[in-house]
Design a protein around this motif. Sequence first.
Motif, mmCIF file in Angstrom:
data_model
loop_
_atom_site.group_PDB
_atom_site.id
_atom_site.type_symbol
_atom_site.label_atom_id
_atom_site.label_comp_id
_atom_site.label_asym_id
_atom_site.label_seq_id
_atom_site.Cartn_x
_atom_site.Cartn_y
_atom_site.Cartn_z
ATOM 1 N N PRO A 119 27.933 73.962 29.724
ATOM 2 C CA PRO A 119 28.066 75.368 29.276
ATOM 3 C C PRO A 119 28.152 76.358 30.435
ATOM 4 C CG PRO A 119 25.791 74.630 29.047
ATOM 5 C CD PRO A 119 26.571 73.435 29.513
ATOM 6 N N TYR A 120 29.223 77.098 30.486
ATOM 7 C CA TYR A 120 29.426 78.150 31.482
ATOM 8 C C TYR A 120 29.629 79.489 30.782
ATOM 9 C CZ TYR A 120 30.092 74.892 35.415
ATOM 10 O OH TYR A 120 29.908 73.944 36.389
ATOM 11 N N THR A 121 29.263 80.554 31.461
ATOM 12 C CA THR A 121 29.569 81.910 31.001
ATOM 13 C C THR A 121 30.864 82.344 31.663
ATOM 14 O OG1 THR A 121 27.214 82.436 30.781
ATOM 15 C CG2 THR A 121 28.757 84.287 30.906
ATOM 16 N N TRP A 122 31.824 82.748 30.848
ATOM 17 C CA TRP A 122 33.152 83.085 31.371
ATOM 18 C C TRP A 122 33.221 84.559 31.733
ATOM 19 C CZ3 TRP A 122 37.502 79.885 32.056
ATOM 20 C CH2 TRP A 122 37.243 78.539 31.794
ATOM 21 N N LEU A 123 33.689 84.834 32.955
ATOM 22 C CA LEU A 123 33.866 86.203 33.446
ATOM 23 C C LEU A 123 35.323 86.633 33.367
ATOM 24 C CD1 LEU A 123 31.586 85.894 36.621
ATOM 25 C CD2 LEU A 123 30.949 86.728 34.334
ATOM 26 N N VAL A 133 43.704 76.501 38.132
ATOM 27 C CA VAL A 133 42.360 76.289 38.660
ATOM 28 C C VAL A 133 41.418 77.357 38.125
ATOM 29 C CG1 VAL A 133 42.721 77.658 40.772
ATOM 30 C CG2 VAL A 133 40.976 75.871 40.753
ATOM 31 N N VAL A 134 40.190 76.928 37.803
ATOM 32 C CA VAL A 134 39.111 77.841 37.425
ATOM 33 C C VAL A 134 38.103 77.852 38.567
ATOM 34 C CG1 VAL A 134 37.196 78.240 35.831
ATOM 35 C CG2 VAL A 134 39.410 77.484 34.946
ATOM 36 N N LEU A 135 37.682 79.034 38.985
ATOM 37 C CA LEU A 135 36.724 79.184 40.085
ATOM 38 C C LEU A 135 35.392 79.691 39.560
ATOM 39 C CD1 LEU A 135 39.003 81.053 42.690
ATOM 40 C CD2 LEU A 135 38.633 78.582 42.485
ATOM 41 N N THR A 136 34.315 79.289 40.230
ATOM 42 C CA THR A 136 33.020 79.891 39.926
ATOM 43 C C THR A 136 32.942 81.266 40.587
ATOM 44 O OG1 THR A 136 31.991 78.851 41.844
ATOM 45 C CG2 THR A 136 31.839 77.679 39.736
ATOM 46 N N GLU A 137 31.982 82.049 40.153
ATOM 47 C CA GLU A 137 31.815 83.405 40.682
ATOM 48 C C GLU A 137 31.645 83.405 42.203
ATOM 49 O OE1 GLU A 137 28.712 87.164 40.090
ATOM 50 O OE2 GLU A 137 28.371 85.244 39.081
ATOM 51 N N SER A 138 30.815 82.484 42.721
ATOM 52 C CA SER A 138 30.562 82.449 44.165
ATOM 53 C C SER A 138 31.817 82.063 44.945
ATOM 54 C CB SER A 138 29.428 81.464 44.476
ATOM 55 O OG SER A 138 29.768 80.155 44.051
ATOM 56 N N ILE A 172 49.383 71.061 47.224
ATOM 57 C CA ILE A 172 49.125 71.344 45.817
ATOM 58 C C ILE A 172 48.905 72.842 45.661
ATOM 59 C CG2 ILE A 172 47.643 70.850 43.838
ATOM 60 C CD1 ILE A 172 46.917 68.216 45.163
ATOM 61 N N HIS A 173 49.882 73.526 45.071
ATOM 62 C CA HIS A 173 49.826 74.977 44.894
ATOM 63 C C HIS A 173 49.441 75.279 43.449
ATOM 64 C CE1 HIS A 173 51.898 75.274 48.767
ATOM 65 N NE2 HIS A 173 52.725 74.336 48.317
ATOM 66 N N VAL A 174 48.312 75.935 43.267
ATOM 67 C CA VAL A 174 47.825 76.233 41.918
ATOM 68 C C VAL A 174 47.554 77.724 41.800
ATOM 69 C CG1 VAL A 174 46.770 73.938 41.720
ATOM 70 C CG2 VAL A 174 45.390 75.862 42.510
ATOM 71 N N SER A 175 47.498 78.182 40.558
ATOM 72 C CA SER A 175 47.167 79.592 40.315
ATOM 73 C C SER A 175 45.847 79.674 39.557
ATOM 74 C CB SER A 175 48.275 80.275 39.505
ATOM 75 O OG SER A 175 48.417 79.658 38.239
ATOM 76 N N VAL A 176 45.074 80.694 39.862
ATOM 77 C CA VAL A 176 43.761 80.878 39.232
ATOM 78 C C VAL A 176 43.957 81.300 37.789
ATOM 79 C CG1 VAL A 176 41.582 82.133 39.313
ATOM 80 C CG2 VAL A 176 42.748 81.525 41.449
ATOM 81 N N SER A 177 43.278 80.606 36.871
ATOM 82 C CA SER A 177 43.413 80.919 35.444
ATOM 83 C C SER A 177 42.099 81.373 34.820
ATOM 84 C CB SER A 177 43.941 79.699 34.681
ATOM 85 O OG SER A 177 43.063 78.598 34.838
ATOM 86 N N GLY A 178 41.006 81.325 35.574
ATOM 87 C CA GLY A 178 39.729 81.737 34.994
ATOM 88 C C GLY A 178 38.618 81.792 36.036
ATOM 89 N N ILE A 179 37.571 82.560 35.714
ATOM 90 C CA ILE A 179 36.378 82.679 36.562
ATOM 91 C C ILE A 179 35.155 82.437 35.674
ATOM 92 C CG2 ILE A 179 35.083 84.121 38.176
ATOM 93 C CD1 ILE A 179 37.900 83.719 39.102
ATOM 94 N N VAL A 180 34.239 81.589 36.134
ATOM 95 C CA VAL A 180 33.005 81.331 35.387
ATOM 96 C C VAL A 180 31.806 81.669 36.263
ATOM 97 C CG1 VAL A 180 34.002 79.549 33.909
ATOM 98 C CG2 VAL A 180 32.965 78.904 36.097
ATOM 99 N N LYS A 181 30.706 81.988 35.619
ATOM 100 C CA LYS A 181 29.472 82.293 36.328
ATOM 101 C C LYS A 181 28.841 80.997 36.836
ATOM 102 C CE LYS A 181 25.158 84.896 35.673
ATOM 103 N NZ LYS A 181 25.404 85.793 36.815
ATOM 104 N N ASP A 182 28.287 81.022 38.034
ATOM 105 C CA ASP A 182 27.595 79.842 38.566
ATOM 106 C C ASP A 182 26.404 79.480 37.676
ATOM 107 O OD1 ASP A 182 28.588 79.192 41.554
ATOM 108 O OD2 ASP A 182 28.717 81.344 41.200
ATOM 109 N N LEU A 183 26.151 78.194 37.532
ATOM 110 C CA LEU A 183 25.004 77.745 36.756
ATOM 111 C C LEU A 183 23.723 78.064 37.514
ATOM 112 C CD1 LEU A 183 26.334 74.243 35.601
ATOM 113 C CD2 LEU A 183 26.148 76.321 34.218
#
Length: 815
Positions: free
Chosen positions: A135-139, A153-158, A183-194
Motif C-alpha cells: 500500500p502506497y499513498t499516491w501524490l 516509471v513511478v518514483l517515490t517522493e524522496s 532505457i528511456h522512460v517517462s515518469v507516470s506517477g509519484i508515491v509517498k515513501d513508506l
Amino acid sequence: MFRNYFIIAIRNFWKNKIFSLINISGLAIGISAALVIYLLVYYEFSFDKFHNDGGRIYRVVSNLNFPGQLITNGGVSAPLPEAVKREVTGIETASAFHTYNAKVTLPTTVSDKPVIFKNQQDIIFADNDYFRLIPYTWLAGSPQSSLTEPFKVVLTESRAKTYFPGTGFADIPGRTVTYNDSIHVSVSGIVKDLDEATDFIFKEFISLSTVPNSGLKNNMGWNEWGSVNSASQFLVKLNKGVTPKEVEQQLASLRNKYHKDDFMKTANLLQPLGELHFTGDYDMFSKRQAHKPALYGLLAVAAFLLMLGCINFINLTTAQAALRAKEIGVRKTMGSSKRHLVLQFLGETFLFTTLATMFSILLAPVILKIFSDFMPPELKFSIVQQPHIIIFIILLIPAVSFLSGIYPAMVLAGFKPVLVLKNQAYSGTAKTRKAWLRKSLTVSQFVIAQFFIIATLLVSKQIHYSINKSMGFRKDAVVFVQAPWNDKNPGNRFVLLNKLRSAPEFEMVSLAGSPPATTGYSTTSMKFNDGKKEIESMVEIKSADSVYFKLYNLKLAAGRLPQENDSLVKGYLINETYAKFLGYQNAADIVGKQINRGDNEGIPISGVLKDFHFKSTHNAIKPLAYTSVTGNYFSYHILLKPNNAGGAIWKNGIARLEKAWKEVYPDFDFEYKFMDESIAGFYKAEQNVSRLLKWAAGLCIFISCLGLLGLVIYTTNLRTKEIGVRKVLGASVMQIVSLLSKEFLALVLVAFAIAAPLAWWAMNKWLQDFAYRTALSWWVFAGCGLGMLIIALLTLSLRTIKAAGNNPVGALRSE
C-alpha cells in the motif's frame, strides 16, 4: 500515609548513599539492557505488519534440489508468474517484480551536461498489481494505470525530489529518466515513501512490460524455465480459505508441464510475508535480515541481566536489614501491621526502580551509539515518537519493583519486635533462617556470570581460529577490484589491466573471475564417465588467468598450472575434493580424463589443485573447478609489493589504482577490498556476538560482585560478635579473613560446577554450525574458574579485611 512512606524512603536513600547508589546502579544496568534489547526486538518484529490482509500474502521461493545438495533461492523462473496468473486457481492477486541497479541519467535545463547517478539502488521492474499488494499513498498518477504501458516509471517522493529538485509533484509526470544509457522512460506517477518498518524499500518502479521490449529480455532469462535468479521475485495474495499447500501442489504441476527437470529438481514454495525478514535460507532482495534465534538469545541476555540486578538488590537490601531492625521493632510496637510495612518497603523499592529507570532512559541512547555498527541504522530511541516505549516502561517498573522488593519486604516486616528491641533480631533460628535462599541467589548470579565468561572466551577462540586458519591460499597484501559488469566496452577491462601491470607498486596483477574465497555462489552441473557409469554433480565454478594461481599461491597436487599465454580452455583445473568425489584418491590418476559441462563435451582435466577453503569455515570444502572463460573476467586481483615502514608503497599503490580506474571508468565509482579483510567479513555475525557477550559478561561480573559484597556485609553483620570473640582469643586478621572468605569462595566453586557443563553443552551446540572448529579446551574452563575466584577474593577482601580488623571491644560492648 503514602506521603510518609515517600519521606522515609528519601531519608533512607540519603542516609545510606553508597548502598543506595550501588542498588540503583545494579538495577539500572539490567533495566538499560532490557530497554535497548526490547527496542531492537520490537523493531525487528514490526517489519511489514501494516499490509492489508498480510496473513494472505506470500512470496514464491525456489528449492533447487541437486544430487547431494540443496540450494535455496528467494527468486523464481522468470516465465513462472505469467503462467501462474493464467492457470493457477485460488490466487486473488499476483505480482512479479525484478530488482535492478543502474546508472541513471537525467537531462537538465541548466546546462547541456546531464545529471548522472552512477549506481542507483532500490530500482525494480513491476506492474500495477504490485501497488495492490504493497500500500502506497499516491501524490501524482494512478495506481490502476501508471505501469500498464512499457517505458514508464513511478518514483517515490524522496527519489522524485532527488531527480527533480524544486519541481512540484504535479509537474514531474512526463519527465524523462534514462537507465544505463539505453532505457528511456517517462515518469507516470509519484508515491509517498513508506514510513513503516519494511523490507520493501524500493524507490523506483519501472513498468514490467519494459523488459520484453528492451535488451534486458535475455539478461533476465525472460523465457527460461530452467533458470532461477534471485532478482526475479514473485508475490501472491491467496483467496480467503485457500491454503499454501493447495497452491504449492498446483505450482509443482505447472513446472512439470512447462519444464521437465532431469538433473535439477525445482520445487516452488510459499513463504509467508511475515517470515521474509527472518528466514535466512532465502535471500531478501540483498537486504539485511534478522535472525529469530539471535533475537530470542538477546531477550535471554536481557532477562539474565535484569534478574542479576534484582538479585543484587535483594542481597544488598537484606544486608542492610540489621540497620533498620530497631525502626521496624518500634513501628510494630506502635501498631504498624505487617501489611503496612510490606507496602512501605515495596514503595521504597518502587522509588529505587523509578530512579534506576530514569538513569536507564539517559543511558539507552549511549548504548545504541556504542553498538551502532551492528544495530539497524533506522533504529532510534525517542519516547515522544515511540509511545510503545512508555508502555514498556510503565509495565517494567512495577514488575521489577515487585521482583526486587517482595522478599526483602517480607524479611524486614517479619522481624519480631521483642527480639529486635533486645538486639536479637538475628539470634537463634532467625540467624540461619533462609540463609540458603541468599546463598542460592548468589550462586545463581555467578552461574550466569561464568556461563557468559566461558561463552565469550570460546566464541572469541573460534573467531580467532577461523580468521587465522590457513585458507590454503595467500590472503595478505592482496587487493581486488570488481570491474563494472554493464560497461559498454568490454575491451576497457584489458586497458586497465595493462595500466596496472606497469605500476611499480604491484608485484602481480590478474584479471580473472571471483577471488578464491567469496560469500557468493556460482555452480554448474558437470558430468564425468569413469568407464562404468556417468557421475553427475553440482560443482562450484570459477574462472582465472595464468597469473591468478601464482598470485594467490595456489598449490598443485597433480598435473600442471597454466603458463603465460596458455589457456585453460583446453582443460579444467579441479580440486582434490572433486577428484575424490569422482573416485580418484590419487590426484595424478584423473589428470587427462575428460569431463562434460553443458554443450562443452570431452574437455580434459589438466590439473588438480590442493584443497583450499573457498567459503567460510562454516562450510566443508566441496567440488570446485577452474576454467578460463574470458567473458567472466570481471575482477582485478593485485598483489602489492612489501610495504615500507611508513606504509608509502601501499598508499601510493592504492592511489595509482584509483587514478587508473578513473581514467578507464570515469562514470563508475571506485571501490576496492583487501582479501584478508574480506575473509574477516565472513565472520561479522560472530564478531558481533562476541562483542555483545563481552559486554554481557563484564556486566554480569560487576553485578555478581555487588551481590557477593552484599552477602558478605550481611554475613559479617551476623558474625560481628563471633569475630570479636575470636580476636580476643588470639585469632589473627588473616585467619579471620580466611574463615570468612572460605564459605563464599565455596559458593563461587559451586556456581562454576553448574556453569561449566551448561556452557560446554551450549557452546558445543553452537560450534556444530562450523565444519572446521576450534576445540573446547580445558584451559578455557579452568581459566574462567580461576579468574572468577580471584575476582571474588578481591571483592571479599573489601569487607572481610575491614571486619577482621575492627576493635573487638566495640563488637562485645553491647552484649
